[in-house]
Design an enzyme around this catalytic site. Sequence first.
Site, PDB file in Angstrom:
ATOM      1  N   PRO A  56       0.847  -1.207   0.000  1.00  0.00           N
ATOM      2  CA  PRO A  56       0.000   0.000   0.000  1.00  0.00           C
ATOM      3  C   PRO A  56       0.875   1.247   0.000  1.00  0.00           C
ATOM      4  O   PRO A  56       1.592   1.515   0.963  1.00  0.00           O
ATOM      5  CB  PRO A  56      -0.811  -0.131   1.291  1.00  0.00           C
ATOM      6  CG  PRO A  56       0.003  -1.034   2.165  1.00  0.00           C
ATOM      7  CD  PRO A  56       0.748  -1.959   1.269  1.00  0.00           C
ATOM      8  N   ASP A 105       5.962   2.267   1.957  1.00  0.00           N
ATOM      9  CA  ASP A 105       5.083   1.127   2.185  1.00  0.00           C
ATOM     10  C   ASP A 105       4.395   1.316   3.534  1.00  0.00           C
ATOM     11  O   ASP A 105       5.030   1.243   4.583  1.00  0.00           O
ATOM     12  CB  ASP A 105       5.912  -0.169   2.169  1.00  0.00           C
ATOM     13  CG  ASP A 105       5.059  -1.430   2.275  1.00  0.00           C
ATOM     14  OD1 ASP A 105       3.886  -1.327   2.681  1.00  0.00           O
ATOM     15  OD2 ASP A 105       5.585  -2.523   1.969  1.00  0.00           O
ATOM     16  N   HIS A 106       3.054   1.541   3.487  1.00  0.00           N
ATOM     17  CA  HIS A 106       2.341   1.877   4.717  1.00  0.00           C
ATOM     18  C   HIS A 106       2.186   0.673   5.649  1.00  0.00           C
ATOM     19  O   HIS A 106       1.775   0.827   6.803  1.00  0.00           O
ATOM     20  CB  HIS A 106       0.959   2.439   4.365  1.00  0.00           C
ATOM     21  CG  HIS A 106       0.507   3.513   5.304  1.00  0.00           C
ATOM     22  ND1 HIS A 106       1.046   3.696   6.555  1.00  0.00           N
ATOM     23  CD2 HIS A 106      -0.459   4.464   5.178  1.00  0.00           C
ATOM     24  CE1 HIS A 106       0.445   4.714   7.154  1.00  0.00           C
ATOM     25  NE2 HIS A 106      -0.476   5.197   6.340  1.00  0.00           N
ATOM     26  N   ARG A 107       2.538  -0.535   5.189  1.00  0.00           N
ATOM     27  CA  ARG A 107       2.548  -1.689   6.086  1.00  0.00           C
ATOM     28  C   ARG A 107       3.692  -1.576   7.084  1.00  0.00           C
ATOM     29  O   ARG A 107       3.611  -2.086   8.206  1.00  0.00           O
ATOM     30  CB  ARG A 107       2.701  -2.993   5.293  1.00  0.00           C
ATOM     31  CG  ARG A 107       1.568  -3.320   4.346  1.00  0.00           C
ATOM     32  CD  ARG A 107       1.904  -4.559   3.539  1.00  0.00           C
ATOM     33  NE  ARG A 107       3.120  -4.389   2.748  1.00  0.00           N
ATOM     34  CZ  ARG A 107       3.693  -5.344   2.011  1.00  0.00           C
ATOM     35  NH1 ARG A 107       3.147  -6.566   1.991  1.00  0.00           N
ATOM     36  NH2 ARG A 107       4.782  -5.105   1.314  1.00  0.00           N
ATOM     37  N   VAL A 119       5.834   1.541   7.333  1.00  0.00           N
ATOM     38  CA  VAL A 119       6.114   2.922   7.733  1.00  0.00           C
ATOM     39  C   VAL A 119       4.805   3.642   8.030  1.00  0.00           C
ATOM     40  O   VAL A 119       3.910   3.705   7.169  1.00  0.00           O
ATOM     41  CB  VAL A 119       6.887   3.668   6.625  1.00  0.00           C
ATOM     42  CG1 VAL A 119       7.249   5.067   7.090  1.00  0.00           C
ATOM     43  CG2 VAL A 119       8.136   2.893   6.216  1.00  0.00           C
TER      44      VAL A 119
END
Length: 457
Positions: A251, A427-429, A431
């Site tokens: 994401p 990468d929002h998983r 960060v």
Amino acid sequence: MQDFRLPDLGEGLPEAELVQWLVAEGDTVSLNQNIAEVETAKAVVELPSPYAGTVQRLHHAAGDTIDVGDVIVTFALEGETVDAAPAAPAEAGKGEAEAEPEEEKATPNLVGYGAAPRKSARPQRRARAARAGASASADTAVLEAAPHDAIVEQPIEQPVERPRSTPPVRKLAKDLGIDLALVEATGENGLITRGDVEAYAGHTGMADAQAAAAASTTPAPTSDERVTRRPIRGVRKATAEAMVRSAFTAPHVTTFQTVDVTATMELVASLRADRSLEGHRIGVMAVAAKAVCLALGRNPSLNAKWDDAAGEIVEHHYVNLGVAAATERGLIVPVVPDADAMTLVELADAIGELAATARSGKTPPAAMTGGTFSITNFGVFGVEAGTPILNPGEAGILGLGTVAKRPWEHQGEIALRDVMTLSLSFDHRIVDGAEGSRFLVDVASVLEQPGRAMLLR
């Protein structure tokens, strides 16, 4: 006879496209002499010969896609001669000389192949030689068609070598009706180039024939040709697959920061004027790369990867910095290993080397693996900002916008300053937004005041 199969050129790539042959059937090659150029999904690679001997057969043509492990060329090893047809018995006293069995040794070469030490199972034959003033094919025909008691002109001991050129050049010469044996070679190691053939054609009044040959091989466009179709392969295919995989797996979040980089531009100008640094091209890209390395040390979640199989987030304690490079073959991302351990000058030199190698199409596959974070400079195209897509396996990528003069608030007044926009995708998983923002602010603070780098570690 010995077959050479397409080796694994790195990272388990299953296939490669044959760009061009550098040798032709009948050519004599030495160990590790480059015989072909192939294009993988990552780079153009020159294949060295794993054997010393004669090229007996080329199994593929330029443009073919070859699977790893497929036979691409067959060699007759040194000391062997493979005749095209059975030879007639020679007249008494004029038989071929027989060589004593001889052991051959081969040394390891660049692609891990090599002829194992061997002993000949039978006496070796000396290559047939040609008569002076006649072609090798004519002599062979006479010798093989002659009755047992025929008297054949004694051949000289100098074998005729086939002129060295590439298949496209041979085709051009054939279309023009030019005997390559008459063309003077100017290429490396006696290679006849396209320019040599064209020069010969011009000197002999064959330029019109060349134009006619080109016209006969290039179909004229028709009135309904309104599109151009190009096969999806090589770097373009690999890039597309990687970007789709990245976009639909990680994401993405992109955040922006516009920063006054006037001090960085002044630093770059002073370094370029320093005679002790002559030959080192230090630019904004190098300063930004140094700022990224410093900021990653303070924000390690950006220097990590998501290991789905292990159910872990893996943080790296080193920075292998990927540098996106636009080339004629497409976008590639070569890596500067251990960039965090380099000085500004060393980083600038490493980035310059990567760019030069990438533009030449010679970046090896191994140089494009193992990256932990990437940087891309779309500012060179005049673009202010963008939303870069992550390299698969990385948690962040920083985009550099163009540096432009703008009215900007500086020390309580409006002044004309050098301004740049930074674009960070992550990468929002791995960060969170706060971590991404802190990283971007750290990079921006170094670019705004390069002296701050002395305070970071």
